[in-house]
Design an enzyme around this catalytic site. Structure first.
Site, mmCIF file in Angstrom:
data_model
loop_
_atom_site.group_PDB
_atom_site.id
_atom_site.type_symbol
_atom_site.label_atom_id
_atom_site.label_comp_id
_atom_site.label_asym_id
_atom_site.label_seq_id
_atom_site.Cartn_x
_atom_site.Cartn_y
_atom_site.Cartn_z
ATOM 1 N N SER A 80 9.378 86.469 90.870
ATOM 2 C CA SER A 80 11.124 87.290 90.447
ATOM 3 C C SER A 80 11.949 86.482 89.881
ATOM 4 C CB SER A 80 11.158 88.118 91.587
ATOM 5 O OG SER A 80 12.578 88.807 91.385
ATOM 6 N N LYS A 116 12.866 90.185 87.852
ATOM 7 C CA LYS A 116 13.496 90.497 88.752
ATOM 8 C C LYS A 116 13.989 91.438 89.407
ATOM 9 C CE LYS A 116 18.396 89.925 87.018
ATOM 10 N NZ LYS A 116 19.128 89.929 86.239
ATOM 11 N N ALA A 174 21.649 80.166 93.809
ATOM 12 C CA ALA A 174 22.688 81.171 94.709
ATOM 13 C C ALA A 174 23.043 82.152 93.514
ATOM 14 C CB ALA A 174 23.889 80.674 95.152
ATOM 15 N N LEU A 206 20.933 87.847 93.402
ATOM 16 C CA LEU A 206 20.711 89.183 93.265
ATOM 17 C C LEU A 206 21.113 90.136 92.564
ATOM 18 C CD1 LEU A 206 19.708 89.901 96.872
ATOM 19 C CD2 LEU A 206 18.053 89.141 94.952
ATOM 20 N N ASN A 254 10.601 92.080 98.381
ATOM 21 C CA ASN A 254 11.992 90.345 99.234
ATOM 22 C C ASN A 254 12.306 90.652 100.582
ATOM 23 O OD1 ASN A 254 13.249 87.867 99.828
ATOM 24 N ND2 ASN A 254 15.080 88.619 98.235
ATOM 25 N N CYS A 257 16.353 88.428 102.768
ATOM 26 C CA CYS A 257 17.463 89.161 102.462
ATOM 27 C C CYS A 257 18.027 89.786 103.212
ATOM 28 C CB CYS A 257 17.419 90.462 101.830
ATOM 29 S SG CYS A 257 16.879 90.420 99.958
ATOM 30 N N GLY A 300 6.677 75.914 93.706
ATOM 31 C CA GLY A 300 6.618 74.684 93.052
ATOM 32 C C GLY A 300 4.648 74.253 92.318
ATOM 33 N N GLY A 313 7.464 80.407 89.299
ATOM 34 C CA GLY A 313 8.884 79.946 88.773
ATOM 35 C C GLY A 313 9.947 79.557 87.843
ATOM 36 N N THR A 314 9.697 78.023 88.862
ATOM 37 C CA THR A 314 10.903 77.090 88.038
ATOM 38 C C THR A 314 10.173 77.010 87.190
ATOM 39 O OG1 THR A 314 11.606 76.545 89.977
ATOM 40 C CG2 THR A 314 11.900 74.860 88.548
#
Length: 303
Positions: free
Chosen positions: A21, A45, A70, A73, A127, A130, A244, A265-266
């Site tokens: 996400s 997302k 950062a 959301l 999630n 939060c 990762g 992800g990344t």
């Protein structure tokens, strides 16, 4: 070709590769680069009850072997998702999964209720990293009691596959995993980002507007791998591993550690077609080692 299909609770994936996400938009943004239907699942997302502007800029920073974010959301809220985004993605022939976030238990519950009514969304990822505004900003997922409370409340209204995304910023992640399993989670995914920061030495100021942010990318993999291995031994529900994963070899390591599926992800920011490449790489690995199914290597670490 090996059988790459896996099950996450009642959810069947054609292969164990999903998107994380916040790194793949709503899927449609990537359709010029990759065949979306070849991905086992797309986790869109983060979606909240109300519209969120997110945090002020700057809210992303590059780090050695990773990145800090950062974003906060940023999204237009669940009603906008239902009315405008859902019609665009409902016919994509893979598992479209919504990441649900909130600042109070009622937020999670109301958002999950609305998504429960969407026929083409077979699962949500909760999630719990939060901040709980009613408890001074402490994240729901950093205590077993907090995690259990929010999962129980959502479980009462959400009838499909419930995946709970765990925070690594805890003392004992296995304890949190057991708590959410006991409260009705069908699966856990981990890890969410690690808390980090970056400083501009010349300006003597933080790089991010929020000072701290979530760290992801290749540098977090050893920590994520360790936590997935610990959690897979602690619970009976399927574990989804992330953190990762940059290539097929990383993905195989998570599967060997006990993950039934993985999220990328990344790496999507570096190569928008990485998901399908990783699925192909897992298949090649299975063929080379004489396995007929990906299930044969899940939890197959020899120790």
């Amino acid at each position: 070709m090996a059988d790459l299909s896996v099950n996450i609770g009642g959810l069947k994936l054609s292969n164990p590769v999903m998107t994380a996400s916040g790194t793949f938009g709503y899927g449609k943004e990537f359709e010029d680069f990759v065949d979306l239907e070849k991905i086992g699942g797309i986790i869109v997302k983060g979606t909240t009850l109300h519209h969120r502007e997110g945090n002020p800029y700057p809210r992303m920073a590059e780090t050695p072997m990773g990145m800090l974010n950062a974003v906060g959301l940023q999204n237009k809220g669940v009603d906008y998702f239902v009315e405008h985004i859902y019609p665009q993605i409902k016919d994509i022939r893979t598992n479209m999964i919504v990441n649900v976030s909130g600042s109070a238990i009622e937020d999670y519950v109301q958002t999950a209720e609305k998504i429960n009514e969407l026929e083409a969304i077979p699962a949500i990822e909760l999630n719990i990293s939060c901040p709980n505004v009613k408890q001074g900003g402490m994240a729901f997922g950093v205590s077993a009691a907090g995690a259990s409370e929010v999962v129980k409340a959502v479980r009462e209204v959400y009838k499909k596959t419930l995946i709970v995304k765990l925070s690594p910023n805890v003392t004992d992640i296995a304890e949190i995993a057991r708590a959410v399993e006991a409260s009705g989670a069908d699966s856990v995914s981990l890890i969410n980002t690690l808390l980090g920061m970056a400083i501009d030495a010349e300006k003597r100021r933080p790089v991010l507007s929020t000072i701290t942010g979530g760290m992801s990318g290749a540098a977090v993999k050893p920590i994520a791998l360790r936590m997935v291995w610990q959690v897979a031994k602690a619970v009976k529900i399927p574990v989804v591993g992330l953190g990762g994963i940059m290539n097929w070899k990383d993905a195989v390591e998570f599967l060997l550690a006990g993950a039934s599926a993985i999220e990328i992800g990344t790496a999507n920011f570096i190569d928008p077609a990485i998901t399908v490449k990783v699925a192909d790489g897992i298949n090649d690995y299975l063929d080379r080692h004489g396995f007929t199914s990906v299930k044969d290597i899940i939890g197959g670490l020899i120790v």
